[in-house]
Enzyme design. Structure first.
Site, short mmCIF file in Angstrom:
data_model
loop_
_atom_site.label_atom_id
_atom_site.label_comp_id
_atom_site.label_asym_id
_atom_site.label_seq_id
_atom_site.Cartn_x
_atom_site.Cartn_y
_atom_site.Cartn_z
CE1 TYR A 1 -3.63 2.66 0.52
CE2 TYR A 1 -2.51 3.22 2.44
CZ TYR A 1 -3.60 3.38 1.74
OH TYR A 1 -4.31 4.62 1.65
CE LYS B 1 1.90 4.38 8.53
NZ LYS B 1 0.38 4.34 8.58
CG ASP C 1 5.79 3.56 1.17
OD1 ASP C 1 6.14 4.13 1.97
OD2 ASP C 1 4.53 3.65 0.38
C1 LIG Z 1 3.67 1.92 3.25
C2 LIG Z 1 2.73 3.04 3.44
N1 LIG Z 1 2.88 3.89 2.26
C3 LIG Z 1 1.94 4.95 2.32
C4 LIG Z 1 1.20 5.15 3.23
C5 LIG Z 1 0.02 6.38 3.26
O1 LIG Z 1 0.19 7.09 4.12
P1 LIG Z 1 -0.83 8.20 4.72
O2 LIG Z 1 -1.97 7.40 5.16
O3 LIG Z 1 -0.24 9.21 5.45
O4 LIG Z 1 -1.35 9.03 3.50
C6 LIG Z 1 0.84 4.23 4.19
C7 LIG Z 1 -0.16 4.31 5.07
O5 LIG Z 1 -0.54 3.48 6.13
C8 LIG Z 1 1.73 3.14 4.34
O6 LIG Z 1 1.52 2.06 5.28
#
Ligand SMILES: Cc1ncc(COP(=O)(O)O)c(C=O)c1O
Length: 428
Positions: free
Chosen positions: A148, A269, A241
């Site tokens: 994700y 985060k 990511d």
């Molecule tokens: C690996 C990863 N990338 C991107 C995101 C998206 O972040 P946000 O919820 O701050 O938009 C998340 C959200 O949980 C994530 O776990």
């Protein structure tokens, strides 16, 4: 136990919420549908614990989905945020603290010479893809099934049938043409990745280096090295990511832990210490392709927000060598305890420092298809039993438990006892 659990006030709030918020929530997983119950409304948190509006107390393993590595309302973070708030909550102009935070990221994250901040991981991942496309002059992006990267159109692509497929929209409203520029490859599948990188002119290979959004599924030995090799061989950028893994699985995140060099790293985060902040980081050469130096447009009213930057800096100050040793030890103790509690059940635990998933499968899955074969009904029932016993797990088989520095031996002991009770209740 389960019989005495009272959620009357949460239920009343949920009834009100559903009238004004779709599904009663502002982000879908909070609705707890995957574990077959209604959400609990949280009143407050301190350290490793949260208390709901009915006064039920839980050991919290969501911890704001990983943002709160120091636990709830940590005094050092609170002091930094309130001092920043006294000076003004947002300027839309540069501040010294943003520079400090970028310098700290550069000290920790391998290859991070420069940083561009956003307010969410979604924006940061979207920006990384835009930058990769601008840099390479190509459109196609590889992402892995089960990963994700936020909810931007192009990254909400699901796999079709076959090994490496052009993405199909994973949500109504995502244009087919946008999803088609995303090539979806099964995680840990070398053959499919090689095929995808030979078949498509790739702008980027985008990966969670240790995926946690299908539960924790570690990379197979050599798989991250293959990502790097494929990026080098094809001229694609490797975008890691690390919104979850960053500052969690180690001081410099997964890139440091696994010794793999990314071209761009996506952070979030922990970077905001529980307030909204995220970023991309990478070489000066790449980052200066962003406006105002370069032509790739990206902006944000609240980017680098002073309160979020203060919370992020204060949180990173807490994350020294000792903190990482503690986090690794407490996660290992919890994982061992949960494995012992699960004995006799077809359950396995996958764990990394600060992260784990209790899979209702004999062995930890290696990809999304294997996660999909878990016994989600039993997992859901177990999670409901845990809640009734004062433990708040992430309410889905496809998520990770987040351990914080505030989780001590007593919390872990309590959690393991609750887990054993919850497993026993499943047998009844
Ligand atoms: C690996 C990863 N990338 C991107 C995101 C998206 O972040 P946000 O919820 O701050 O938009 C998340 C959200 O949980 C994530 O776990």
């Amino acid at each position: 136990m389960a019989g005495t659990f009272d959620d009357t006030r949460s239920a009343a709030l949920f009834a009100r919420a559903r009238r004004v918020l779709p599904g009663g929530v502002n982000s879908p997983v909070r609705a707890m549908r995957a574990i077959g119950r209604d959400p609990l409304f949280i009143e407050r948190g301190a350290g490793a614990e949260i208390v709901d509006v009915d006064g039920n107390r839980y050991v919290d393993y969501v911890c704001s989905w990983g943002a709160l590595i120091a636990g709830h309302a940590h005094p050092h973070v609170l002091a930094a945020v309130s001092a920043a708030a006294q000076r003004g909550t947002s300027f839309g102009a540069p501040t010294a603290a943003e520079v400090e935070l970028a310098e700290e990221v550069a000290r920790r994250v391998p290859g991070a010479e420069m940083v561009r901040m956003t307010s969410s991981g979604t924006e940061a991942a979207m920006t990384a893809v835009r930058l990769a496309r601008a840099h390479t002059g190509r459109d196609a992006v590889v992402k892995f099934a089960g990963a994700y990267h936020g909810h931007s159109d192009g990254l909400l692509a699901a796999a079709g049938s076959g090994l490496a497929t052009q993405g199909i929209p994973a949500s109504p409203g995502v244009p087919a043409a946008t999803a088609a520029a995303t090539v979806v490859v099964p995680w840990n599948d070398r053959e499919a990745l090689i095929a995808a990188s030979e078949r498509h002119a790739l702008a980027a290979i985008l990966a969670e280096p240790c995926p946690a959004n299908m539960g924790v599924v570690e990379p197979a030995p050599g798989f991250l090295e293959l990502l790097r090799e494929r990026a080098d061989a094809t001229g694609a950028l490797l975008v890691l990511d690390e919104v979850i893994s960053g500052f969690r699985v180690g001081r410099g995140g997964a890139a440091e832990r696994y010794g793999v060099r990314a071209d761009l790293v996506v952070l979030g985060k922990i970077l905001g210490g529980g307030l909204p902040a995220a970023a991309i980081a990478g070489s000066r050469e790449l980052l200066e392709e962003l406006a105002p130096v370069g032509e790739v447009y990206q902006a944000g009213t609240l980017s680098g927000n002073p309160l979020a930057v203060a919370a992020g800096l204060a949180t990173l100050e807490l994350l020294d060598e000792g903190a990482y040793e503690q986090l690794a030890a407490s996660t290992a103790a919890l994982a061992d305890g949960l494995r012992a509690a699960a004995r006799g059940h077809a359950v396995s635990v996958a764990a990394l420092p600060g992260l784990l998933t209790v899979f209702f499968a004999e062995r930890p899955p290696a990809d999304l298809a294997q996660v999909a074969r878990c016994d989600v009904a039993a997992h859901a029932a177990w999670c409901r039993e845990l809640l009734a016993r004062g433990v708040y797990p992430p309410p889905s088989q496809y998520e990770a438990w987040f351990v914080s520095l505030a989780h001590g031996a007593e919390h872990i002991e309590r959690t393991v006892q609750a887990a054993a009770g919850a497993f026993a209740a499943l047998g009844r």
